[in-house]
Design an enzyme around this catalytic site. Structure first.
Site, PDB file in Angstrom:
ATOM      1  N   CYS A   1      11.089  -3.295  -8.605  1.00 17.29           N
ATOM      2  CA  CYS A   1      12.203  -2.992  -7.704  1.00 17.29           C
ATOM      3  C   CYS A   1      13.334  -3.973  -7.952  1.00 17.29           C
ATOM      4  O   CYS A   1      13.876  -4.581  -7.031  1.00 17.29           O
ATOM      5  CB  CYS A   1      11.754  -3.013  -6.237  1.00 17.29           C
TER       6      CYS A   1
ATOM      7  N   GLY B   1       0.763  -1.244   0.000  1.00 16.09           N
ATOM      8  CA  GLY B   1       0.000   0.000   0.000  1.00 16.09           C
ATOM      9  C   GLY B   1       0.789   1.287   0.000  1.00 16.09           C
ATOM     10  O   GLY B   1       0.205   2.365   0.042  1.00 16.09           O
TER      11      GLY B   1
END
Length: 446
Positions: free
Chosen positions: A380, A261
């Protein structure tokens, strides 16, 4: 039973992570809470766990001449690694104290023969010194052991980016990285937050990648009275993902892989908690984290539910969203500083499977973008197969292109980076002492 020492707790965590596949950051946090550790002990525990994991291959190289291929219980090997890490990398504790503690632990956990063996190995190493890495002729093997990265990974990066950049990245991955926070600008300005933190003894400087970002230069923000309601802990490069979405307050936004989130709530903050954000993830347990984070920050524009991003067409009509974020599941090779166990648990074959999933996800969300909408794709990781090659294949096969204005809107500190290509920007860990990230923005071909 006497209370476990910090090094006994460290050993237990290392065995859990190294032998049972646990996640270091989760197990470490659980241990801190369970043992009610003081601040100094928390710092030492974190240093010992991450330091030992981070340098595992180097520590094994140092140990090998002293254990002569002896078959060891796994906990004994981890005890030796942890002890050698302290002797070779830390200055605060003298070697004799490290050795005595290791012997005491081995007596408690094993028998006299084990404690004698541990004592003999460590004292012999103290007396003779560790072997030199200069004796390794192959430069890839030497870099692999010196920076404790798997050989296959060093070779892959070297093939993709060249040896010099790979060497810089590997050394960067074993250094401490910056801690950064994202200010909830619906509650405080960045400047005001700096002043409030300074009153608590926490010093920061402003990020160049996000106008909500602060880099912590002194103090521990976890213990600030303003956390977690007034700011979130988030890496600078992770913040840049949302900054590059080009959001408007009236947008209808899809965050297709939203847990836990961080980027979802950043989107809501950038939109002043207006518009509508549909946040999804595959597992209900993970989506709960998104909702909890939104509640902490006082955000109401996020509608979170568990849905498979590959099946979103069953829920939404074509051309529903102004902006779509696909922060795709990836190998995580950009976050090795904060999650060092990743590099020991990943294999080249894993990357092939992830690339297929990423392509499926891109194909699934494309039809949901409005005619003049935008899709931001991010990972990432540092791996062309998951990044540039994904986008190259997509633009060759579909009626989409990399948005040219994406490159114009990048922060000035990014525009000269070596990782910019026609397909997006690859940020390496050494660029900002932050996580490695790939970011690009797609639109329908004009």
């Amino acid at each position: 039973m006497s209370q476990a020492t910090v090094r006994e707790i460290t050993l237990k965590i290392l065995v859990q992570v190294g032998e049972q596949g646990g996640f270091s950051h989760i197990i470490l946090n659980q241990a801190v809470i369970k043992n009610d550790l003081k601040q100094n002990d928390k710092g030492l525990l974190t240093e010992l766990v991450y330091g030992t994991l981070q340098h595992q291959y180097t520590l094994d190289f140092y140990l090998e001449p002293f254990i002569t291929n002896k078959k060891l219980d796994r906990w004994v090997r981890w005890l030796l690694r942890m002890s050698v890490y302290q002797m070779e990398y830390l200055d605060r504790v003298p070697d004799h104290a490290v050795i005595n503690e290791a012997v005491t632990i081995s007596k408690r956990k094993g028998h006299k023969g084990i404690s004698g063996f541990v004592n003999g190995v460590l004292r012999s190493m103290q007396r003779k010194g560790v072997p030199s890495l200069d004796n390794i002729d192959n430069q890839l093997e030497k870099l692999s052991i010196a920076t404790s990265h798997p050989f296959w990974l060093v070779r892959m990066w070297s093939e993709q980016y060249g040896f010099d950049l790979t060497e810089e990245m590997c050394h960067s991955n074993i250094r401490h990285k910056n801690v950064s926070i994202r200010v909830n600008i619906l509650k405080q300005s960045r400047e005001t937050m700096q002043e409030l933190l300074l009153e608590e003894g926490i010093e920061t400087k402003q990020s160049n990648l996000s106008d909500q970002g602060l880099i912590v230069t002194k103090g521990n923000v976890i213990y600030s009275s303003y956390f977690p309601n007034h700011f979130s802990i988030q890496d600078e490069t992770s913040m840049l993902v949302t900054e590059m979405m080009g959001l408007e307050e009236t947008d209808t936004v899809l965050d297709s892989c939203s847990a836990p989130g961080g980027k979802t709530t950043h989107i809501a903050e950038k939109m002043n908690d207006k518009g509508t954000i549909h946040a999804h993830d595959l597992h209900a347990k993970k989506i709960k984290l998104v909702s909890e984070k939104a509640d902490e920050l006082g955000l109401s524009s996020i509608q979170a539910s568990a849905l498979d991003a590959r099946k979103l067409h069953e829920t939404y009509d074509k051309e529903t969203f102004d902006r779509i974020l696909l922060d795709a599941p990836c190998s995580g090779l950009g976050v090795l500083r904060s999650k060092p166990d990743i590099k020991y648990n990943k294999h080249k074959s894993d990357l092939d499977g992830l690339a297929i999933v990423q392509q499926d996800l891109l194909q699934a969300v494309l039809p949901l973008m409005k005619q003049h909408g935008k899709i931001v794709y991010s990972t990432c990781t540092v791996n062309k197969q998951e990044n540039e090659e994904q986008i190259k294949q997509l633009v060759n096969e579909e009626q989409v292109e990399v948005d040219p204005s994406f490159f114009e809107e990048l922060p000035s500190v990014c525009k000269e980076l070596i990782g910019i290509s026609e397909y997006g920007i690859q940020i390496f860990p050494q660029d900002f002492d932050a996580d490695g990230f790939f970011i690009t923005r797609l639109q329908k071909k004009k």
